[in-house]
Design an enzyme around this catalytic site. Sequence first.
Site, PDB file in Angstrom:
ATOM      1  N   ASP A  43       0.372   8.954   2.206  1.00  0.00           N
ATOM      2  CA  ASP A  43      -0.373   7.758   1.967  1.00  0.00           C
ATOM      3  C   ASP A  43      -0.947   7.746   0.791  1.00  0.00           C
ATOM      4  OD1 ASP A  43      -1.268   5.148   3.519  1.00  0.00           O
ATOM      5  OD2 ASP A  43      -2.799   6.202   2.879  1.00  0.00           O
ATOM      6  N   TYR A  48      -7.424   5.098  -5.135  1.00  0.00           N
ATOM      7  CA  TYR A  48      -7.837   6.526  -5.153  1.00  0.00           C
ATOM      8  C   TYR A  48      -7.975   7.235  -6.284  1.00  0.00           C
ATOM      9  CZ  TYR A  48      -6.760   5.539  -0.096  1.00  0.00           C
ATOM     10  OH  TYR A  48      -6.655   5.063   1.267  1.00  0.00           O
ATOM     11  N   LYS A  76      -1.243   1.018  -1.783  1.00  0.00           N
ATOM     12  CA  LYS A  76      -1.964  -0.040  -1.426  1.00  0.00           C
ATOM     13  C   LYS A  76      -2.357  -0.895  -2.793  1.00  0.00           C
ATOM     14  CE  LYS A  76      -3.952   2.618   2.238  1.00  0.00           C
ATOM     15  NZ  LYS A  76      -3.693   3.893   1.548  1.00  0.00           N
ATOM     16  N   HIS A 109      -5.084  -3.659   0.593  1.00  0.00           N
ATOM     17  CA  HIS A 109      -6.132  -2.526   0.750  1.00  0.00           C
ATOM     18  C   HIS A 109      -7.002  -3.231   1.751  1.00  0.00           C
ATOM     19  CE1 HIS A 109      -7.476   1.582  -0.633  1.00  0.00           C
ATOM     20  NE2 HIS A 109      -7.649   1.281   0.642  1.00  0.00           N
TER      21      HIS A 109
END
Length: 321
Positions: A43, A48, A76, A109
């Site tokens: 994931d 990030y 995402k 997201h």
Amino acid sequence: MMEVKLFTGASFPLVGLGTWKSKKGDVESAVKISIDAGYRHIDCAAAYGNEKEVGDALKEKIGTVCKRTDLFIVSKLWNTKHAANDVRPACMETLKDLGLDYIDLYLIHWPIGFKAGDDKFPKNPDGSMLYSDTHYNETWAAMEKLVEEGLVKHIGLSNFNSKQIDEIMSVAKIQPAVLQVECHPYVIQKELIAHAAKYGIVTTAYSPLGSPDRPWAKPGEPSLLDDPKIVEMAKKYNKTAAQVLIRFQVERKIAVIPKSVTPERIKANFDVFDFSLSGEDLAILESYNRNWRACYPVIVVDGKTVPRDGKHPLFPFHIPY
């Protein structure tokens, strides 16, 4: 390894590796170790900031340890990329970073769009967020085009509530395959999961261990891994509290993505297929629900800590589920 079927018939591995908060220097080795340990679900997210490192790990492992088709890679779309003309370039950037030709699952997201641009967290002078006026229905139509083009296999939602899911379903030509939300015994999400399941949407649980390393954690907040009742239950099965919390989701047919960069924990988090929780213990774990979220983003506005998007009309946590 256990899997669930998505509405397309595709297999979705129930236990995956989470990469939120995994630092650039750590995430590449974490992904390599996870794939060696048997994980096939990774994931990721553009927000990030570590997808290039994930991609480096995938490049090394695809063709040696596994085939690309064995893996289920999730990413995402970030909040600053909700405008229809920003969706495809954002997806292409993620594909380039991950070194892939397609993503298995691409999620919106959050339901809330931020002002477009390269600043991931655009703010007003007082510290409040700068929002866009793009509605997620417009974003969804652009996500569907990614499926039609073959850039992604499935699309889905993250942090959407039941009414927002209903709204997407009312306009969707291609339905969401997965809903990703925070889920653990302190927020079991029973109603939301059942609501999604009515549409054939599978749920993924993020922060299944309560995200103890979340940046906004305060002393005295609940800690799942230290909950004496969960620790005691784990002893009964000769497992760790983390393994019980992961198995809790597996038993409920909910995909689960614990994050770790520690080799021993990465392996232990996957070692959850050799035991089952009794019906009584599952009910006990569900009884710990208190609708407490570890992931409730906050910002400082005019010197006060407030929910990041609490005043936005599309804030998903204003209703029970």
